[in-house]
Enzyme design. Structure first.
Site, PDB file in Angstrom:
ATOM      1  N   HIS A  71       0.861  -1.191   0.000  1.00  0.00           N
ATOM      2  CA  HIS A  71       0.000   0.000   0.000  1.00  0.00           C
ATOM      3  C   HIS A  71       0.898   1.243   0.000  1.00  0.00           C
ATOM      4  O   HIS A  71       1.541   1.540   0.987  1.00  0.00           O
ATOM      5  CB  HIS A  71      -0.914  -0.006   1.232  1.00  0.00           C
ATOM      6  CG  HIS A  71      -1.847  -1.179   1.263  1.00  0.00           C
ATOM      7  ND1 HIS A  71      -3.055  -1.178   0.616  1.00  0.00           N
ATOM      8  CD2 HIS A  71      -1.736  -2.403   1.826  1.00  0.00           C
ATOM      9  CE1 HIS A  71      -3.659  -2.348   0.789  1.00  0.00           C
ATOM     10  NE2 HIS A  71      -2.877  -3.112   1.515  1.00  0.00           N
ATOM     11  N   LEU A  72       0.916   1.930  -1.139  1.00  0.00           N
ATOM     12  CA  LEU A  72       1.791   3.105  -1.269  1.00  0.00           C
ATOM     13  C   LEU A  72       1.136   4.365  -0.711  1.00  0.00           C
ATOM     14  O   LEU A  72       1.809   5.348  -0.437  1.00  0.00           O
ATOM     15  CB  LEU A  72       2.129   3.351  -2.742  1.00  0.00           C
ATOM     16  CG  LEU A  72       2.913   2.263  -3.479  1.00  0.00           C
ATOM     17  CD1 LEU A  72       3.086   2.655  -4.945  1.00  0.00           C
ATOM     18  CD2 LEU A  72       4.271   2.067  -2.837  1.00  0.00           C
ATOM     19  N   ARG A  73      -0.196   4.345  -0.616  1.00  0.00           N
ATOM     20  CA  ARG A  73      -0.997   5.457  -0.055  1.00  0.00           C
ATOM     21  C   ARG A  73      -1.057   6.709  -0.916  1.00  0.00           C
ATOM     22  O   ARG A  73      -1.749   7.663  -0.547  1.00  0.00           O
ATOM     23  CB  ARG A  73      -0.497   5.856   1.345  1.00  0.00           C
ATOM     24  CG  ARG A  73      -0.457   4.739   2.354  1.00  0.00           C
ATOM     25  CD  ARG A  73      -1.824   4.141   2.610  1.00  0.00           C
ATOM     26  NE  ARG A  73      -1.802   3.231   3.746  1.00  0.00           N
ATOM     27  CZ  ARG A  73      -2.579   2.160   3.853  1.00  0.00           C
ATOM     28  NH1 ARG A  73      -3.443   1.874   2.896  1.00  0.00           N
ATOM     29  NH2 ARG A  73      -2.517   1.389   4.906  1.00  0.00           N
ATOM     30  N   ASP A  76      -8.671  -4.932  -2.587  1.00  0.00           N
ATOM     31  CA  ASP A  76      -7.985  -5.190  -1.323  1.00  0.00           C
ATOM     32  C   ASP A  76      -8.366  -4.194  -0.222  1.00  0.00           C
ATOM     33  O   ASP A  76      -8.476  -3.004  -0.449  1.00  0.00           O
ATOM     34  CB  ASP A  76      -6.472  -5.186  -1.467  1.00  0.00           C
ATOM     35  CG  ASP A  76      -5.820  -5.644  -0.168  1.00  0.00           C
ATOM     36  OD1 ASP A  76      -6.168  -6.728   0.305  1.00  0.00           O
ATOM     37  OD2 ASP A  76      -5.015  -4.881   0.395  1.00  0.00           O
ATOM     38  N   HIS A  90      -8.862 -10.252  -1.593  1.00  0.00           N
ATOM     39  CA  HIS A  90      -8.859 -10.070  -0.144  1.00  0.00           C
ATOM     40  C   HIS A  90     -10.118 -10.797   0.306  1.00  0.00           C
ATOM     41  O   HIS A  90     -11.222 -10.265   0.191  1.00  0.00           O
ATOM     42  CB  HIS A  90      -8.912  -8.577   0.198  1.00  0.00           C
ATOM     43  CG  HIS A  90      -9.214  -8.268   1.635  1.00  0.00           C
ATOM     44  ND1 HIS A  90      -8.321  -7.611   2.452  1.00  0.00           N
ATOM     45  CD2 HIS A  90     -10.293  -8.527   2.412  1.00  0.00           C
ATOM     46  CE1 HIS A  90      -8.854  -7.482   3.674  1.00  0.00           C
ATOM     47  NE2 HIS A  90     -10.058  -8.018   3.668  1.00  0.00           N
ATOM     48  N   HIS A 142      -2.784 -12.525   1.476  1.00  0.00           N
ATOM     49  CA  HIS A 142      -2.558 -12.668   2.924  1.00  0.00           C
ATOM     50  C   HIS A 142      -3.309 -13.811   3.607  1.00  0.00           C
ATOM     51  O   HIS A 142      -4.173 -13.585   4.453  1.00  0.00           O
ATOM     52  CB  HIS A 142      -2.793 -11.342   3.666  1.00  0.00           C
ATOM     53  CG  HIS A 142      -3.989 -10.529   3.262  1.00  0.00           C
ATOM     54  ND1 HIS A 142      -5.257 -11.026   3.282  1.00  0.00           N
ATOM     55  CD2 HIS A 142      -4.082  -9.246   2.834  1.00  0.00           C
ATOM     56  CE1 HIS A 142      -6.087 -10.086   2.887  1.00  0.00           C
ATOM     57  NE2 HIS A 142      -5.400  -9.008   2.597  1.00  0.00           N
ATOM     58  N   ASP A 152       2.332  -6.989   2.606  1.00  0.00           N
ATOM     59  CA  ASP A 152       1.114  -6.247   2.952  1.00  0.00           C
ATOM     60  C   ASP A 152       1.485  -4.954   3.690  1.00  0.00           C
ATOM     61  O   ASP A 152       0.836  -4.575   4.680  1.00  0.00           O
ATOM     62  CB  ASP A 152       0.117  -7.091   3.766  1.00  0.00           C
ATOM     63  CG  ASP A 152      -1.281  -6.470   3.777  1.00  0.00           C
ATOM     64  OD1 ASP A 152      -1.475  -5.416   3.146  1.00  0.00           O
ATOM     65  OD2 ASP A 152      -2.181  -7.041   4.418  1.00  0.00           O
ATOM     66  N   PHE A 183      -6.132  -0.925  10.982  1.00  0.00           N
ATOM     67  CA  PHE A 183      -5.521  -2.231  10.715  1.00  0.00           C
ATOM     68  C   PHE A 183      -4.309  -2.044   9.807  1.00  0.00           C
ATOM     69  O   PHE A 183      -4.415  -1.339   8.789  1.00  0.00           O
ATOM     70  CB  PHE A 183      -6.505  -3.136   9.964  1.00  0.00           C
ATOM     71  CG  PHE A 183      -7.659  -3.642  10.776  1.00  0.00           C
ATOM     72  CD1 PHE A 183      -7.498  -4.738  11.607  1.00  0.00           C
ATOM     73  CD2 PHE A 183      -8.914  -3.047  10.677  1.00  0.00           C
ATOM     74  CE1 PHE A 183      -8.573  -5.245  12.325  1.00  0.00           C
ATOM     75  CE2 PHE A 183      -9.994  -3.535  11.396  1.00  0.00           C
ATOM     76  CZ  PHE A 183      -9.830  -4.639  12.231  1.00  0.00           C
TER      77      PHE A 183
HETATM   78  O1  DOR Z   1      -4.281  -4.677   7.708  1.00  0.00           O
HETATM   79  C1  DOR Z   1      -4.654  -4.301   6.617  1.00  0.00           C
HETATM   80  N1  DOR Z   1      -4.373  -3.058   6.158  1.00  0.00           N
HETATM   81  N2  DOR Z   1      -5.376  -5.138   5.857  1.00  0.00           N
HETATM   82  C2  DOR Z   1      -5.939  -4.748   4.700  1.00  0.00           C
HETATM   83  O2  DOR Z   1      -6.573  -5.550   4.078  1.00  0.00           O
HETATM   84  C3  DOR Z   1      -5.815  -3.352   4.238  1.00  0.00           C
HETATM   85  C4  DOR Z   1      -4.622  -2.707   4.801  1.00  0.00           C
HETATM   86  C5  DOR Z   1      -4.620  -1.221   4.647  1.00  0.00           C
HETATM   87  O3  DOR Z   1      -4.829  -0.720   3.545  1.00  0.00           O
HETATM   88  O4  DOR Z   1      -4.347  -0.520   5.631  1.00  0.00           O
HETATM   89 ZN    ZN Z   2      -6.108  -7.212   2.201  1.00  0.00          ZN
END
Ligand code: DOR
Ligand code: ZN
Length: 424
Positions: free
Chosen positions: A62-64, A152, A179, A232, A305, A323
């Protein structure tokens, strides 16, 4: 420009090579892999005692960017990747805007071309806005350069829509990454459902919420005759379902993340939000099943992840914390510490899971050290120990599950497209 990597233990599972060799890189390509290459290179790397491997291909990052540059950017994430020995990442589409159309993908491509230090591949969404209501134009996503699709962070609940997605993905020749989570079952859970969730008074996430949805996703992929990749994988039943499906001839691949083969939900006893991710850390028997699945080949790939979150989103009450954990800089060392040191995997097998298999799953011409290929290479000190600290992390966010731990295996050099992008 040329680089000569001298006398390292070259491990290239695609070519069944595990030998002390030199590697010559000219411009962006590998031009020689042989004993004692004699040439005048611009740069010489003494790799005696070190492992020389294809660069890590991390298919879950996840590059955000765009949208949450306070958590991470393409520049900071790819700097972290380079430090972790990762030369290619697959960028997950839960950005803002989400990667659900050609325009958003063009926007991200522009950012990548300006600021990425390693290769960035793009994953588009399955549904518009990742809302699970209406399919994205999957053919258009493929045309604009997405190499996979996924929602995802969420799963597509509607069976009809998901079947349609697999059919469209098949037509376009694009991989679907699932996912797999049934939200009706995981609900408002925040940690693994079990003794510890009861003890801590926190709502639980059952194994069932994961494996039932994996079974559904595989069934729909089979109906559409489309390949499916399960992201995952965290629990025992999931591994069993995937193995069974594969035996039936269904084209299913899967990944797990380092935290699922190294940590259990016992880590939650201190309410540490850096141990909060989705899926959650599971029980000891699940951890054993994940390790066994890595050993016997049931699990194809290891991906981080990498999920950066700010301190404001993590340093709060457990139930409100986001999360996710960062992982680009620790995935190799956690793998060495947990899998090589315990002899669960040998180096060849580990490199398959970190590089060759992800390349094959994604259908990209990477993950090997063959002559003529683009030079994406990592040089590793296999016995070097280092401590994970917030200050040491290049990622903009520091929500790492391994803070304070001493890990084995350090990256000395990361070479991407023939250029040194990280040097310890
Ligand atoms: O822990 C997680 N973080 N699980 C996910 O499926 C998404 C991810 C997030 O984008 O933060
Ligand atoms: Zn995921």
């Amino acid at each position: 420009m040329s680089i000569l990597i001298k006398g390292g233990r070259v491990i290239d599972p695609a070519n069944k090579i595990d030998a002390v060799l030199d590697i010559l890189i000219e411009d962006d390509k590998i031009s020689g892999v042989a004993k004692n290459i004699k040439t005048h290179a611009h740069t010489i790397i003494d790799a005696a005692g070190k492992i020389v491997s294809p660069g890590i291909i991390d298919m879950h990052v996840h590059l955000r960017q765009p949208g949450r540059e306070d958590k991470e950017t393409v520049a900071t994430a790819t700097a972290a990747a380079a430090k972790g020995g990762v030369t290619t990442v697959l960028a997950m589409p839960n950005t803002n805007p989400a990667m659900d159309c050609a325009e958003s993908i063009a926007l991200l491509k522009g950012i990548i071309s300006k600021s990425a230090k390693v290769n960035v591949l793009i994953c588009g969404t399955i549904t518009k806005g990742r809302q699970g209501k209406e399919l994205s134009d999957i053919a258009a996503l493929k045309k604009s350069g997405a190499i996979a699709i996924s929602d995802d962070g969420s799963s597509v609940d509607s069976d009809e829509l998901m079947l349609e997605a697999f059919k469209k993905a098949k037509q376009s020749g694009i991989l679907t990454i699932c996912h797999s989570e049934d939200k009706k079952l995981s609900g408002k859970g925040v940690i693994n459902l079990g003794f510890n969730s009861t003890r801590l008074g926190l709502r639980g996430i059952s194994n069932e919420s994961e494996y039932k949805r994996i079974a559904r996703d595989i069934e729909l992929a089979e109906k559409a005759q489309a390949p499916v990749h399960i992201a995952h994988v965290s629990c025992q039943e999931s591994v069993e379902i995937i193995v069974k499906a594969r035996k039936k001839g269904i084209k299913v691949t899967c990944e797990t993340a380092p935290h699922y083969f190294s940590l259990t939900d016992d880590e939650l006893l201190g309410y540490d939000t850096n141990m909060k991710m989705n899926p959650p850390l599971r029980s000891k028997s699940d951890l054993a099943a994940i390790r066994e699945g890595l050993k016997d080949g049931a699990i194809d790939a290891i991906a981080s992840d990498h999920a950066p979150h700010t301190e404001n989103e993590k340093d709060i009450e457990f139930e409100r914390a986001e999360f996710g954990v960062v992982g680009l800089e620790t995935e190799l060392a956690v793998s060495v510490t947990e899998l090589i040191s315990s002899k669960l995997l040998d180096w060849g097998k580990l490199i398959e899971k970190l590089s060759l298999n992800p390349a094959r799953i994604l259908g990209i011409d990477k993950g090997t050290l063959s002559e003529g290929k683009i030079a994406d290479i990592v040089v590793i000190s296999p016995e070097e120990e280092w401590q994970v600290t917030k200050d040491g992390l290049l990622s903009k966010s520091k929500n790492c599950a391994f803070l304070g731990r001493t890990l084995k295996g350090a990256v000395d050099y990361t070479i991407c497209n023939g250029k040194i992008v990280y040097k310890r």
